[in-house]
Structures are given as structure tokens and as C-alpha cells.
Design an enzyme around this catalytic site. Structure first.
Site, PDB file in Angstrom:
ATOM      1  N   ASP A 132      -2.712 -10.590  -2.522  1.00 33.88           N
ATOM      2  CA  ASP A 132      -3.249 -10.145  -1.224  1.00 33.88           C
ATOM      3  C   ASP A 132      -4.753  -9.864  -1.351  1.00 33.88           C
ATOM      4  O   ASP A 132      -5.248  -9.539  -2.437  1.00 33.88           O
ATOM      5  CB  ASP A 132      -2.503  -8.873  -0.814  1.00 33.88           C
ATOM      6  CG  ASP A 132      -2.807  -8.409   0.603  1.00 33.88           C
ATOM      7  OD1 ASP A 132      -1.983  -8.659   1.499  1.00 33.88           O
ATOM      8  OD2 ASP A 132      -3.874  -7.780   0.817  1.00 33.88           O
ATOM      9  N   HIS A 192       0.820  -1.226   0.000  1.00 30.77           N
ATOM     10  CA  HIS A 192       0.000   0.000   0.000  1.00 30.77           C
ATOM     11  C   HIS A 192       0.852   1.274   0.000  1.00 30.77           C
ATOM     12  O   HIS A 192       0.301   2.377   0.004  1.00 30.77           O
ATOM     13  CB  HIS A 192      -0.952   0.023   1.194  1.00 30.77           C
ATOM     14  CG  HIS A 192      -1.977  -1.075   1.177  1.00 30.77           C
ATOM     15  ND1 HIS A 192      -2.803  -1.307   0.095  1.00 30.77           N
ATOM     16  CD2 HIS A 192      -2.302  -2.012   2.106  1.00 30.77           C
ATOM     17  CE1 HIS A 192      -3.589  -2.351   0.364  1.00 30.77           C
ATOM     18  NE2 HIS A 192      -3.305  -2.794   1.572  1.00 30.77           N
ATOM     19  N   ASP A 197      -4.204 -12.846   3.554  1.00 32.88           N
ATOM     20  CA  ASP A 197      -5.460 -12.377   4.161  1.00 32.88           C
ATOM     21  C   ASP A 197      -6.684 -12.650   3.289  1.00 32.88           C
ATOM     22  O   ASP A 197      -7.809 -12.334   3.683  1.00 32.88           O
ATOM     23  CB  ASP A 197      -5.387 -10.893   4.550  1.00 32.88           C
ATOM     24  CG  ASP A 197      -4.744 -10.012   3.505  1.00 32.88           C
ATOM     25  OD1 ASP A 197      -4.395 -10.515   2.411  1.00 32.88           O
ATOM     26  OD2 ASP A 197      -4.580  -8.803   3.773  1.00 32.88           O
TER      27      ASP A 197
HETATM   28 ZN   LIG Z   1      -4.137  -7.120   2.689  1.00 37.84          ZN
END
Ligand SMILES: [Zn+2]
Length: 341
Positions: free
Chosen positions: A193, A158, A282
Site C-alpha cells: 500500500d 492501519h 493507492d
Molecule cells: Zn493507503
């Protein structure tokens, strides 16, 4: 497969996390390291400490303004009267018009996208070692290892060239890809992800030499909201070199593997010399974020499919939060990858 990790990466210990307006414990906990190390060892991997590579590989993808900010912001923040124990901005530019504030509060808002990446005294050092683990894994692959795993914590995908966000400070996957470019003319980054790899996309958005592909929960109603949509395809000479594959919430192994097939087909068409896998765990059905429903055996199948690309591969840890199967999911991925390679 070798694992790269340094103990300094554990020291970053964020406390604050604001979600739907509520203060909650930050999910990006140091304990993630224990689970991931155990998962790596269970896959037969050996743990290696990275060298300190200095700022050069980090500065290859992050701006000097941002690196200088991260270096000093904790001390500067603490000098402000009544400041919190962690750097957490509350004012952000909704558009950047070229002006750059002089003070710590304004610069924190400028360089931090959200409240999920609080900065403490240990953060900069931990983020550097996390990046160096990615560099060390990349060096191993450049030296002839078919694949290597970087246990990067804090994570990175990110983080933009000059913005932290979503638990991330330095973009470890982007640093690995840029490092690979020293010998590889074309590099692909495949981000599996749960969340869109918005920082990675941003760093390479105008470049045709690094293909960015991300599978993630549909951002229409999920973090990071403003990026990750299917119509984001790159810009300038990078147009056509970014592929987003958003998935409906709660999608499971079947839907994920189908989208992964599209991703792999696009990567094959790009004919890269090397691959970076931004490995978030995740997307797991039991992850506290609850966005997708990939199973533990699903991670093995995802890894087997990626390994069929037969590319020199740097696997970089991204998300994946505390749940009973976190280590098992890593074991499944690494075992699946090595078994198929
Ligand atoms: Zn993530």
C-alpha cells in the site's frame, strides 16, 4: 482465483474526513467496491460470499476491550447530548499510562488514532464482514488453493490491536496471517500500500513467527508520520522481523520494483510457509492521494515478482481510492499474479 466479498461490507458509508484542518468528503467510499468487483471479474475471478466466522478470528489479534468498544460505541455516542451523527473523537492520549476512561468520548479518543475512521450504525457489521472475507480467503488457501483474493472494505492495515485509524477498524491482513498460523509455522506479510502498514507492524512487532515487510511513501512527510521509518526493526524476540522500505515521494515503477526486490529477498531469507499480500492500489500515479507514481502495468510487474515466491498467498485489499483506473489496477495485479504462478 476466487474473490471473497459480502454485500454488508458496502453499508459502512463514512462522511467526515478532516485533512489539513479542512472537512472533506471521506475518500473511503462504498463505490470503491463496484470498481474492485469489476476489476476482479475482469481478471476472471469468481465472487464468493464468506461465511460468518464470529468474533474468534478477530479476537485472535484484537483486544477484548477494543472489540467491546467497537460493538457498542455508536449507540453510546448517540446518547451524549449534542453528539455528531458519526463517532469522531477530538481528544487523544499522547501517551498511554494505563488509565482507561469510562465515558464514550474518552474511550473514542483512546481507541481511535485520528479523524479518518468515523463510526456509524453500520460500521461494526461492515468491519466484521470485511474481516470474514479475509478469513474465507485464508481458509481457501489453507484448503489448497494457491492464492485467493479478499475484497476487504473497510480496509485494515492501519488498525492496531486496540486502535482504529486511517479508514481501518479490524486488521484484515493480520487476521489472515494469524489464521494461517494454525497450519503454517512462519507467515510473511508484504504490504505494498502507498501508506505504511502501521497497525500490522504494531500487532506483530514483538513476534518472530510473522515477518512484516512494508513498502510505502516516506512517512517523514506523509501519513502515518509516526511509524514506517527504516529504523523500526521489531522489538524483543521480534527484533529483526520487521522491515520498512520507505520510498521518496513520486517514486515510480523502477524505484518500487527495486525496493520490492529487497522485500522479496528478505522474505526468502525468512523461509515462510505462507504469504499475505496487503494490496493497496493507492501507490498508483493517478490515485487521489498522489504519493507515489506506480503505473497500471507496474502493478502487473509487482504481482509477477511476488508470485515468484511460489508461496500459498492470501491477497487482502487495503487502500486504493476512486480514480478511473482503480478496477484496471486490480485486474492488472490479479492477472499478473495468476499468470506468473
Ligand atoms: Zn493507503
Amino acid at each position: 482465483m476466487k474473490t471473497f466479498y459480502a454485500e454488508e461490507q458496502r453499508r459502512h458509508d463514512p462522511k467526515a474526513f478532516l485533512s489539513t484542518g479542512m472537512q472533506k468528503p471521506n475518500p473511503e467510499q462504498p463505490e470503491r467496491v463496484e470498481r474492485l468487483l469489476a476489476g476482479s471479474r475482469a481478471a476472471g475471478s469468481t465472487i464468493h460470499r464468506p461465511a460468518s466466522y464470529g468474533l474468534t478470528p478477530i479476537a485472535a489479534v484484537h483486544t477484548p476491550e477494543y472489540i467491546e468498544f467497537l460493538t457498542h460505541i455508536f449507540e453510546r455516542w448517540q446518547r451524549m447530548e449534542g453528539a455528531s451523527a458519526e463517532v469522531i473523537p477530538n481528544v487523544h492520549p499522547f501517551a498511554r499510562n494505563g488509565s482507561y476512561p469510562a465515558g464514550a468520548a474518552g474511550q473514542a479518543g483512546y481507541h481511535m488514532a485520528d479523524t479518518a475512521c468515523p463510526i456509524s450504525a453500520e460500521t461494526f457489521d461492515s468491519a466484521c464482514w470485511s474481516a470474514w472475507s479475509a478469513v474465507a480467503a485464508t481458509e481457501a488457501v489453507m484448503s489448497g488453493e494457491p492464492a485467493a483474493y479478499a475484497l476487504c472494505r473497510p480496509p485494515g492495515h492501519h488498525a492496531f490491536a486496540d486502535v482504529a485509524g486511517g479508514f481501518c477498524f479490524f486488521n484484515n491482513s493480520a487476521i489472515a496471517a494469524q489464521r494461517l498460523r494454525a497450519t503454517a509455522s512462519r507467515v510473511a506479510i508484504l504490504d505494498v500500500d502507498l501508506h505504511h502498514g502501521n497497525g500490522t507492524q504494531g500487532i506483530f512487532y514483538a513476534r518472530p513467527d510473522v515477518l512484516t515487510v512494508s513498502l510505502h511513501a516516506d512517512p517523514s512527510r506523509f501519513y502515518p508520520f509516526f511509524w514506517g521509518h527504516a529504523d523500526e526493526r521489531g522489538e524483543a524476540t521480534g527484533l529483526g522481523y520487521n522491515l520498512n522500505l520507505p520510498l521518496a515521494r513520486k517514486s515510480g515503477d523502477t524505484e518500487f520494483l527495486e525496493a520490492l526486490g529487497h522485500a522479496i529477498s528478505r522474505i526468502r531469507a525468512f523461509t515462510p510457509d505462507a504469504l499475505v499480500v496487503a494490496l493497496g492500489l493507492d501507490a498508483f500515479e493517478g490515485d487521489p492521494f498522489g504519493g507515489l507514481s506506480v503505473t497500471t502495468s507496474g502493478f502487473a510487474r509487482i504481482a509477477e515478482a511476488i508470485a515468484q515466491l511460489r508461496l500459498p498467498t492470501v491477497i487482502v485489499q487495503e487502500g486504493g481510492y476512486l480514480c478511473d483506473a482503480l478496477g484496471d489496477n486490480l485486474t492488472a495485479f490479479l492477472t499478473g499474479f495468476s499468470g506468473a504462478n
